[in-house]
Structure formats: structure tokens, C-alpha cells
Design an enzyme around this catalytic site. Structure first.
Site, mmCIF file in Angstrom:
data_model
loop_
_atom_site.group_PDB
_atom_site.id
_atom_site.type_symbol
_atom_site.label_atom_id
_atom_site.label_comp_id
_atom_site.label_asym_id
_atom_site.label_seq_id
_atom_site.Cartn_x
_atom_site.Cartn_y
_atom_site.Cartn_z
ATOM 1 N N ASN A 32 0.757 -1.132 0.043
ATOM 2 C CA ASN A 32 -0.060 -0.069 -0.062
ATOM 3 C C ASN A 32 1.025 1.432 0.033
ATOM 4 O O ASN A 32 1.478 1.525 1.071
ATOM 5 C CB ASN A 32 -0.959 0.001 1.330
ATOM 6 N N LYS A 34 -0.067 4.188 -0.121
ATOM 7 C CA LYS A 34 -0.450 5.434 0.138
ATOM 8 C C LYS A 34 -0.153 6.802 -0.761
ATOM 9 O O LYS A 34 -0.306 6.636 -1.965
ATOM 10 C CB LYS A 34 -0.073 5.619 1.585
ATOM 11 N N HIS A 118 -9.587 1.357 5.099
ATOM 12 C CA HIS A 118 -8.309 1.527 5.607
ATOM 13 C C HIS A 118 -8.410 2.658 6.798
ATOM 14 O O HIS A 118 -9.193 3.667 6.693
ATOM 15 C CB HIS A 118 -7.268 2.210 4.449
ATOM 16 N N GLU A 120 -6.672 5.166 7.810
ATOM 17 C CA GLU A 120 -6.515 6.210 7.442
ATOM 18 C C GLU A 120 -7.554 7.129 6.703
ATOM 19 O O GLU A 120 -7.802 8.154 6.802
ATOM 20 C CB GLU A 120 -5.084 6.631 6.671
ATOM 21 N N GLU A 203 -5.243 -4.452 10.820
ATOM 22 C CA GLU A 203 -4.299 -3.525 10.968
ATOM 23 C C GLU A 203 -4.387 -2.774 12.271
ATOM 24 O O GLU A 203 -5.381 -1.734 12.365
ATOM 25 C CB GLU A 203 -4.282 -2.415 9.693
ATOM 26 N N GLY A 209 2.542 2.457 10.529
ATOM 27 C CA GLY A 209 3.486 3.712 10.313
ATOM 28 C C GLY A 209 4.126 3.999 11.374
ATOM 29 O O GLY A 209 4.817 5.270 11.485
ATOM 30 N N SER A 249 3.271 -1.874 10.302
ATOM 31 C CA SER A 249 5.060 -2.083 10.540
ATOM 32 C C SER A 249 5.541 -3.350 10.078
ATOM 33 O O SER A 249 6.467 -3.604 10.756
ATOM 34 C CB SER A 249 5.231 -1.570 11.782
HETATM 35 P P1 PGA Z 1 2.810 0.333 7.490
HETATM 36 O O1 PGA Z 1 1.313 0.524 6.954
HETATM 37 O O2 PGA Z 1 3.365 -1.099 7.180
HETATM 38 O O3 PGA Z 1 3.591 1.709 7.034
HETATM 39 O O4 PGA Z 1 2.629 0.456 9.044
HETATM 40 C C1 PGA Z 1 0.603 -0.502 6.839
HETATM 41 C C2 PGA Z 1 -0.629 0.082 6.252
HETATM 42 O O5 PGA Z 1 -1.350 1.072 6.527
HETATM 43 O O6 PGA Z 1 -1.467 -0.716 5.474
#
Ligand code: PGA
Length: 289
Positions: A32, A34, A118, A120, A203, A209, A249
Site C-alpha cells: 500500500n 499511500k 483503511h 487512514e 491492521e 506507520g 509496520s
Molecule cells: P505500515 O502501513 O506498514 O507503514 O505500518 C501499513 C498499512 O497502513 O497498510
């Protein structure tokens, strides 16, 4: 859709007149990206990734770039059996929805999957740099996730439903109930045929992140809870066949431990998928399990 039926296979055996079907779920690793990488940067990342990637039928790989790069990524991937996807979509086919992208638009660009719900997009950030007053802008809900899953599956596109608890919900002991409610809302009135195109990504919001990975055993436990919730909604067969990923992560250094857990069928990878060398390593780890 390309290589339909490839994702999960039933292996039958007969014992005392009863037929047992054991579903083999193949691993899945999705990147992903983003709001990162321009189209030219996307192309360069894909080229570098392909120079290190070897096809392995044990793992389905995919990239979710920005909408503007979907076609570039698709072209750069060429005939390789790797998916390209959207990070979001709207459920309406077309119309007066300024700024939105429809499922037919994604399908036309060649997308095979799309993320849904997601954290976010739900306005739930693990590392909040966004002013509270703007959170309403990121207004995904379980109801909109449900509409998006229906629109995607109706067009034969796989929906990757993201669920997860915030740190406050975890500390209050509400992890399982938060996730159950998200799944019940997002999968409401989805039939088994559509559910065959759904993958769930666990998640934990606090792990996205932030560099704080969820302990593998705990991630495995929650993925097991997710499968039970799916079973209560759709029955055992659909629950057994559904892939459940972990995201938050994921890196080359922790992929092996996470992906070797019984209930974890792969990963949704954010930051580490921007680095083609590391992402190729994560994909290879999943393929070797
Ligand atoms: P990350 O994001 O691996 O940077 O923690 C995962 C995600 O949001 O799908």
C-alpha cells in the site's frame, strides 16, 4: 478475472463416508503505497522490484499505488502475474461526485483489487499529524465500507477490508469487540459468492506507520477472532477460504515470524513496500513458507 480459482483450493478426503474439505489458502502480500511516489517514481520502483522477484505460486503479490499511477504500474508489471489495485473507491457507478473514483474506472485501468476501510480513510491515525478539526474529511464508516465491497465484488474486483483497533480501544479491552463490529458492519448482507472476493487485513491502528509491530502471537490471536466472526456471518466454508492478512509496520525483519503464524495469511505492507529491495524480500519470505 485473471487466474480465477487460483486463490484458494479445496482438498477433499473421505473418511467414514464423510467428505472433508481442507482449504489451502495461498499467502498474499500487498503493498500500500499511500500518498507516495509519482508515476515516474512508481515505474522505477516496479522495475527494481521485478529485477529481484521470482514468480512463486504460493504467494499472490499486489501493489496499490495512487490512482494516477495505476495504469503506469499495470504497464510496468507487464505480463507478470502481479495485481494492481486502488487504495479506495466510491460505490456509485458514475455521477456528480467530485474528486471520487468509481469501481468501473478502476476496472478499466486494470485493477484486480481495492483497499476498503483503511484506518487512514476512517480518520483513525496511529501517528496523528493531522489536525483534529480535519478528521471529518476522512469519513469512511462501516456502512460506506459495506457499499464499496458490494460495488467491487459486483465488478469481480477483490476487496481488501481493513479493520483494527486504536491504542485507546486496546487499552480499554475493546480490541475484539471493535473488530467484530467493523466486520459485521462491512460484511452485512454480503453473500458467500461475493465474500469469496473479500480478504480481511487486521491492521491495529497504533501499529500503522509507527514502527510498533503487534506481537506475532497476539496478531495471530486477533486474526483467529476475525475468522470466527466471519464464520458467524457466512459459515465455516467461507470463513476457511477467506484470507486474513496482518498489516502494521511489517518489515523484512519481522515478516517471517508474522507470516508463519497459523491464522495469518500474509501482509498488507505500507512503508516497507516503497523500498523494492525490502518488499521483494518480504514477498520471498511469504513464498518460502
Ligand atoms: P505500515 O502501513 O506498514 O507503514 O505500518 C501499513 C498499512 O497502513 O497498510
Amino acid at each position: 478475472m485473471e487466474d480465477g480459482g487460483w486463490e484458494a483450493e479445496g482438498v477433499g478426503s473421505k473418511e467414514a463416508g464423510l467428505v472433508h474439505i481442507t482449504v489451502m489458502r495461498r499467502k498474499m502480500v500487498l503493498g500500500n503505497w499511500k500518498m507516495n511516489l509519482t508515476s515516474s517514481e512508481s515505474k522505477a520502483v516496479i522495475q527494481e522490484f521485478l529485477s529481484r522477484w521470482e514468480f512463486n505460486e504460493n504467494v499472490r503479490v499486489g501493489f496499490a499505488p495512487s490512482y494516477l499511477s495505476v495504469e503506469t504500474v499495470k504497464t510496468a508489471l507487464g505480463e507478470n502475474s502481479i495485481w494492481t489495485g486502488g487504495q479506495d473507491c466510491l460505490w456509485a457507478e458514475k455521477g456528480a461526485f467530485t474528486g471520487c473514483v468509481s469501481v468501473p474506472m478502476l476496472a478499466d485501468a486494470g485493477a484486480e483489487f481495492c483497499l476498503v476501510g483503511h484506518s487512514e480513510r476512517r480518520g483513525r491515525f496511529g501517528k496523528l499529524e493531522t489536525p483534529e478539526s480535519t478528521i471529518a474529511y476522512f469519513a469512511e464508516s462501516d456502512e460506506t465500507a459495506n457499499l464499496k465491497i458490494k460495488a467491487l465484488t459486483c465488478h469481480g474486483i477483490s476487496a481488501i477490508l481493513c479493520v483494527g483497533e486504536t491504542l485507546a480501544e486496546r487499552e480499554d479491552g475493546h480490541t475484539d469487540s471493535t473488530i467484530a463490529a467493523q466486520i459485521q458492519g462491512a460484511l452485512a448482507t454480503i453473500d458467500q459468492e461475493s465474500a469469496a472476493l473479500v480478504t480481511i487485513a487486521y491492521e491495529p491502528v497504533w501499529a500503522i506507520g509507527t514502527g510498533k509491530v503487534c506481537d506475532a502471537k497476539e496478531a495471530n490471536r486477533v486474526c483467529g477472532v476475525i475468522r470466527k466472526v466471519v464464520e458467524s456471518l457466512l459459515g465455516e466454508e467461507s470463513a476457511d477460504a477467506m484470507r486474513i492478512l496482518y498489516g502494521g509496520s511489517v518489515k523484512a525483519s519481522n515478516a517471517q515470524e508474522l507470516f508463519s503464524q497459523d491464522s495469518i495469511d500474509g501482509g498488507l505492507v505500507g512503508g516497507a513496500s516503497l523500498d523494492p529491495i525490502e518488499f521483494a524480500d518480504i514477498v520471498a519470505t511469504a513464498g518460502a513458507l
